[in-house]
Scaffold this motif. Structure first.
Motif, PDB file in Angstrom:
ATOM      1  N   UNK A  35      -3.138  -8.258   0.768  1.00 27.41           N
ATOM      2  CA  UNK A  35      -4.249  -7.978   1.499  1.00 27.41           C
ATOM      3  C   UNK A  35      -5.423  -7.057   1.094  1.00 27.41           C
ATOM      4  N   UNK A  36      -6.571  -7.553   0.878  1.00 25.44           N
ATOM      5  CA  UNK A  36      -7.759  -6.413   0.649  1.00 25.44           C
ATOM      6  C   UNK A  36      -8.858  -6.404   1.508  1.00 25.44           C
ATOM      7  N   UNK A  37      -9.683  -5.358   1.560  1.00 26.13           N
ATOM      8  CA  UNK A  37     -10.687  -5.300   2.576  1.00 26.13           C
ATOM      9  C   UNK A  37     -12.130  -5.510   1.787  1.00 26.13           C
ATOM     10  N   UNK A  38     -12.672  -6.606   2.389  1.00 26.41           N
ATOM     11  CA  UNK A  38     -14.169  -6.969   1.394  1.00 26.41           C
ATOM     12  C   UNK A  38     -15.047  -6.493   2.499  1.00 26.41           C
ATOM     13  N   UNK A  39     -16.390  -6.857   2.034  1.00 27.38           N
ATOM     14  CA  UNK A  39     -17.635  -6.438   2.700  1.00 27.38           C
ATOM     15  C   UNK A  39     -17.603  -6.700   4.202  1.00 27.38           C
ATOM     16  N   UNK A  40     -17.244  -7.856   4.637  1.00 25.57           N
ATOM     17  CA  UNK A  40     -17.371  -8.255   6.101  1.00 25.57           C
ATOM     18  C   UNK A  40     -16.070  -7.659   6.966  1.00 25.57           C
ATOM     19  N   UNK A  41     -15.315  -7.178   6.039  1.00 26.36           N
ATOM     20  CA  UNK A  41     -13.980  -6.581   7.222  1.00 26.36           C
ATOM     21  C   UNK A  41     -14.433  -5.273   7.881  1.00 26.36           C
ATOM     22  N   UNK A  42     -13.407  -4.953   8.584  1.00 27.04           N
ATOM     23  CA  UNK A  42     -13.396  -3.409   8.905  1.00 27.04           C
ATOM     24  C   UNK A  42     -11.913  -2.747   8.798  1.00 27.04           C
ATOM     25  N   UNK A  43     -11.976  -1.292   9.206  1.00 27.52           N
ATOM     26  CA  UNK A  43     -10.783  -0.698   8.685  1.00 27.52           C
ATOM     27  C   UNK A  43      -9.341  -0.971   9.721  1.00 27.52           C
ATOM     28  N   UNK A  44      -9.903  -1.374  10.945  1.00 25.60           N
ATOM     29  CA  UNK A  44      -8.772  -1.503  11.722  1.00 25.60           C
ATOM     30  C   UNK A  44      -7.976  -2.878  11.499  1.00 25.60           C
ATOM     31  N   UNK A  45      -8.715  -3.958  11.211  1.00 24.78           N
ATOM     32  CA  UNK A  45      -8.457  -5.483  10.915  1.00 24.78           C
ATOM     33  C   UNK A  45      -7.526  -5.331   9.451  1.00 24.78           C
ATOM     34  N   UNK A  46      -8.147  -4.310   8.462  1.00 30.93           N
ATOM     35  CA  UNK A  46      -7.464  -4.212   7.272  1.00 30.93           C
ATOM     36  C   UNK A  46      -5.931  -3.521   7.351  1.00 30.93           C
ATOM     37  N   UNK A  47      -6.175  -2.207   8.298  1.00 32.11           N
ATOM     38  CA  UNK A  47      -4.864  -1.642   8.683  1.00 32.11           C
ATOM     39  C   UNK A  47      -3.849  -2.613   9.220  1.00 32.11           C
ATOM     40  N   UNK A  48      -4.225  -3.116  10.132  1.00 35.91           N
ATOM     41  CA  UNK A  48      -3.274  -4.357  10.937  1.00 35.91           C
ATOM     42  C   UNK A  48      -2.745  -5.295   9.740  1.00 35.91           C
ATOM     43  N   UNK A  49      -3.576  -5.896   8.999  1.00 39.23           N
ATOM     44  CA  UNK A  49      -3.119  -6.944   8.180  1.00 39.23           C
ATOM     45  C   UNK A  49      -2.096  -6.552   7.161  1.00 39.23           C
ATOM     46  N   UNK A  65      -0.115  -4.399   7.201  1.00 37.15           N
ATOM     47  CA  UNK A  65       1.381  -4.213   7.639  1.00 37.15           C
ATOM     48  C   UNK A  65       1.740  -5.538   7.974  1.00 37.15           C
ATOM     49  N   UNK A  66       1.007  -6.280   8.650  1.00 37.38           N
ATOM     50  CA  UNK A  66       1.856  -7.518   9.290  1.00 37.38           C
ATOM     51  C   UNK A  66       1.466  -8.927   8.610  1.00 37.38           C
ATOM     52  N   UNK A  67       0.340  -8.920   8.028  1.00 33.06           N
ATOM     53  CA  UNK A  67       0.124 -10.451   7.219  1.00 33.06           C
ATOM     54  C   UNK A  67       0.921 -10.704   6.277  1.00 33.06           C
ATOM     55  N   UNK A  68       1.422 -12.198   6.291  1.00 38.52           N
ATOM     56  CA  UNK A  68       1.864 -12.803   5.173  1.00 38.52           C
ATOM     57  C   UNK A  68       3.152 -12.124   4.541  1.00 38.52           C
ATOM     58  N   UNK A  69       4.155 -11.521   5.313  1.00 34.98           N
ATOM     59  CA  UNK A  69       5.495 -11.049   4.615  1.00 34.98           C
ATOM     60  C   UNK A  69       6.112 -11.994   4.039  1.00 34.98           C
ATOM     61  N   UNK A  70       5.839 -12.634   2.816  1.00 34.51           N
ATOM     62  CA  UNK A  70       6.290 -13.550   2.167  1.00 34.51           C
ATOM     63  C   UNK A  70       7.779 -13.071   1.486  1.00 34.51           C
ATOM     64  N   UNK A  71       7.814 -11.997   1.318  1.00 31.93           N
ATOM     65  CA  UNK A  71       9.032 -11.176   0.721  1.00 31.93           C
ATOM     66  C   UNK A  71      10.323 -11.446   1.837  1.00 31.93           C
TER      67      UNK A  71
END
Length: 290
Positions: A117-131, A133-139
């Protein structure tokens, strides 16, 4: 040709161009892969402001749903291995070369790579923090037979034998497909170095994804097992968010953990609203698209 890269898109042209730019920089020789973009809009036309590279094969799939679009791309593909990613993803420059090395040295039929996960210009710090940790745990998920199409490789012969994605699904079709493959005895491995970057969603986008997943999952469960929306709601109610969730990194501060728990709780109650809306027919899950 080794790889056919398949990218479904739905009115996401600017981010698609960033994805294509990353694919142009691949360290694997150009003659070793093709790129197929499948437009899933109604018109099937590229906007005048967008100029796709001439090395991109552009096709149209009018049937709504990203899984229908992926199946269409697979039909057009000529590569030995299908490589799936999404229009909002940015593959690492060694993405294909690393995948080729693993296919050449292993007996696997499917490969799920890391989604970072990376944070782009349209993102926000809370969405970045959450994802983050939680998004796409492929491992964790790939060894269980569950991979996501943001970073998924499969031999075309296996894809054709298994029958492709279930086009009627609006969400969760990647897990359903990979589980179907592994249950039939095909081998799927996780590969950390096969890397794709995915932008962190904003909080509204996180909830929008929850709507797709809740509605798509409920419609599928109702169709396959005949469960009522009341039963589906009841099953959801018992999964109360856990403040001490196991996948939280130890380095997170207490305030960061509270933020993650707060977003988990918001999602939990939002899904209650969604299931209730389906139960009382305020929401038609079949009209919610991926």
């Amino acid at each position: 040709m080794k790889f056919s890269i398949i990218i479904p898109t739905y009115n996401d042209w600017e981010r698609l161009l960033k994805c294509l730019k990353a694919l142009e920089k691949q360290t694997l020789a150009k003659g070793r892969y093709e790129v197929i973009v499948v437009d899933n809009s109604k018109t099937g036309k590229v906007p005048d402001r967008i100029s796709l590279p001439d090395w991109v094969q552009f096709v149209h799939e009018p049937e709504p749903g990203s899984y229908s679009a992926r199946n269409k791309g697979a039909d057009k593909a000529i590569g030995e291995v299908l490589a799936f990613t999404d229009s909002d993803c940015v593959p690492d420059k060694h993405w294909l070369a690393k995948a080729e090395a693993r296919f050449d040295t292993s007996t696997c039929d499917l490969l799920g790579g890391k989604v970072k996960i990376f944070q782009n210009e349209e993102g926000n710090k809370y969405g970045f923090l959450y994802e983050r940790v939680t998004a796409f745990p492929q491992h964790k998920n790939v060894p269980k037979g569950k991979g996501v199409t943001a970073n998924l490789f499969i031999k075309k012969s296996v894809f054709d034998t298994v029958g492709g994605f279930r086009s009627t699904l609006k969400s969760g079709g990647d897990w359903e497909f990979t589980l179907r493959c592994t249950q039939k005895g095909y081998e799927m491995i996780y590969c950390e170095e096969v890397l794709v970057w995915h932008p962190a969603r904003t909080l509204p986008a996180i909830l929008k994804k929850q709507k797709r997943m809740a509605c798509g999952g409920a419609a599928d469960i109702k169709e396959r097992y005949g469960h009522s929306y009341l039963r589906i709601l009841g099953s959801h109610l018992i999964h109360v968010p856990n403040y001490k969730r196991e996948n939280m990194p130890e380095e997170l501060s207490r305030s960061e953990k509270i933020i993650i728990y707060a977003i988990d709780t918001l999602k939990y109650f939002y899904r209650i609203v969604l299931f209730s809306g389906m139960m009382f027919r305020f929401i038609d899950p079949n009209r919610v698209r991926e």
